[in-house]
Design an enzyme around this catalytic site. Structure first.
Site, PDB file in Angstrom:
ATOM      1  N   GLY A  14     -47.249 -13.532  36.924  1.00 52.64           N
ATOM      2  CA  GLY A  14     -45.695 -14.006  37.371  1.00 52.64           C
ATOM      3  C   GLY A  14     -45.467 -14.687  37.177  1.00 52.64           C
ATOM      4  CB  ALA A  15     -45.728 -17.109  34.851  1.00 54.41           C
ATOM      5  N   GLY A  20     -44.779 -18.215  40.709  1.00 57.10           N
ATOM      6  CA  GLY A  20     -45.252 -18.050  40.164  1.00 57.10           C
ATOM      7  C   GLY A  20     -44.593 -19.482  38.812  1.00 57.10           C
ATOM      8  CG  ASP A  66     -47.299  -2.867  34.300  1.00 54.49           C
ATOM      9  OD1 ASP A  66     -47.508  -3.306  35.475  1.00 54.49           O
ATOM     10  OD2 ASP A  66     -46.619  -1.985  34.194  1.00 54.49           O
ATOM     11  CB  VAL A  67     -50.127  -7.677  35.748  1.00 57.19           C
ATOM     12  CG1 VAL A  67     -49.689  -6.963  37.499  1.00 57.19           C
ATOM     13  CG2 VAL A  67     -50.963  -9.285  36.163  1.00 57.19           C
ATOM     14  CG  ASN A  93     -47.419 -14.992  41.659  1.00 48.40           C
ATOM     15  OD1 ASN A  93     -47.198 -16.038  42.849  1.00 48.40           O
ATOM     16  ND2 ASN A  93     -46.340 -15.207  41.093  1.00 48.40           N
ATOM     17  CB  SER A 137     -47.811 -12.020  51.858  1.00 46.37           C
ATOM     18  OG  SER A 137     -47.208 -11.586  53.093  1.00 46.37           O
ATOM     19  CE1 TYR A 150     -46.108  -7.820  48.669  1.00 49.48           C
ATOM     20  CE2 TYR A 150     -46.042  -7.856  51.259  1.00 49.48           C
ATOM     21  CZ  TYR A 150     -45.915  -8.313  49.653  1.00 49.48           C
ATOM     22  OH  TYR A 150     -45.500  -9.526  49.686  1.00 49.48           O
ATOM     23  CB  ALA A 152     -52.986  -1.424  53.230  1.00 49.58           C
TER      24      ALA A 152
END
Length: 251
Positions: A14-15, A20, A66-67, A93, A137, A150, A152
């Site tokens: 997510g840089a 990120g 895609d991560v 991230n 978060s 989200y 969970a």
């Protein structure tokens, strides 16, 4: 004791934007020598070029993927760094929110588990120690009723990240960052979403508005640089600033 980022190698997912990118820029400003930047956003190469101009002499390697793709993620974690420099900093991230619950779990939880596992494997292979910061978060600590999946996923990230304190014997730390709503593309997308927007705006207002990015980056750097932070869950809110989370069953 302090963990100095100067001369080290890092990988951040997510840089291309948000936390990120801000964390990458902060570490590069402190002398980080090699950065493996991973993001699905096609703007990542342009972002990397800007960073090279801003921090000349640094090695910045991009992976646009895609991560949730284990093959691509593994390729990023296998990237050799200049001079055989070990990879000693990882931040999982990348994150999303929204209605697709399966994709949300895949990005926000499964990919964090994969990234942590791959980071630990490289740390152990290179035997140079290291630190992982998983970005969760405040939704990982309290319910966010307008996006329960989200919530969970982020609860999962918090619990998972607290399970590695024993690795300090090998010079390895895993920490978790839990900011409230920060001014990032993810949060803006949430606010603009017709389904989640009104509730999201109310939640942001109830927490005193968006958190300045510099506060979140300061907390991130504390989790990296302060070696007393091992298995730490650091919260960031406008009301209380940067505070470690205490859990009832902690020793």
């Amino acid at each position: 004791m302090s963990f100095n980022v100067a001369g080290r190698g890092a990988l951040i997912t997510g840089a291309a934007s948000g936390i990120g990118l801000a964390a990458s820029r902060s570490m590069l400003g402190k002398g980080l020598q090699s950065l493996v930047a991973y993001d699905l956003n096609p703007s990542l190469p342009d972002v990397a070029e800007e960073l090279r101009k801003e921090f000349p002499g640094t090695e910045i390697i991009t992976h646009v993927a895609d991560v949730t793709d284990p093959t691509s993620l593994q390729a990023a974690f296998a990237t050799p760094l200049d001079g055989g420099r070990p990879l000693t900093i990882v931040s999982n991230n990348a994150g999303i929110g929204g209605a697709d619950w399966e994709k949300t779990l895949a990005v926000d939880l499964s990919a964090v588990i994969m990234g942590t596992s791959m980071g630990l494997a490289r740390f152990k292979k290179e035997a140079a120690g290291g630190v992982i910061v998983n970005v969760a978060s405040m939704a990982g600590l309290a319910p966010m009723s307008f996006d329960p999946v989200y919530t969970a996923a982020k609860h999962g990230v918090v619990g998972y990240s607290r399970c590695f304190q024993h690795l300090i014997k090998k010079g390895i730390r895993v920490n978790c960052l839990c900011p409230a709503f920060t001014d990032t593309p993810l949060v803006q997308g949430l606010v603009d979403d017709p389904k989640f927007g009104p509730a999201g705006k109310m939640a942001i207002e109830s927490l005193g508005g968006l958190i300045p990015m510099e506060n979140v980056v300061s907390a991130f750097m504390g989790l990296v640089e302060n070696e007393d932070n091992n298995g730490a869950v650091m919260t960031v809110t406008n009301a209380h600033g940067i505070m470690p989370m205490k859990f009832p069953l902690d020793p």
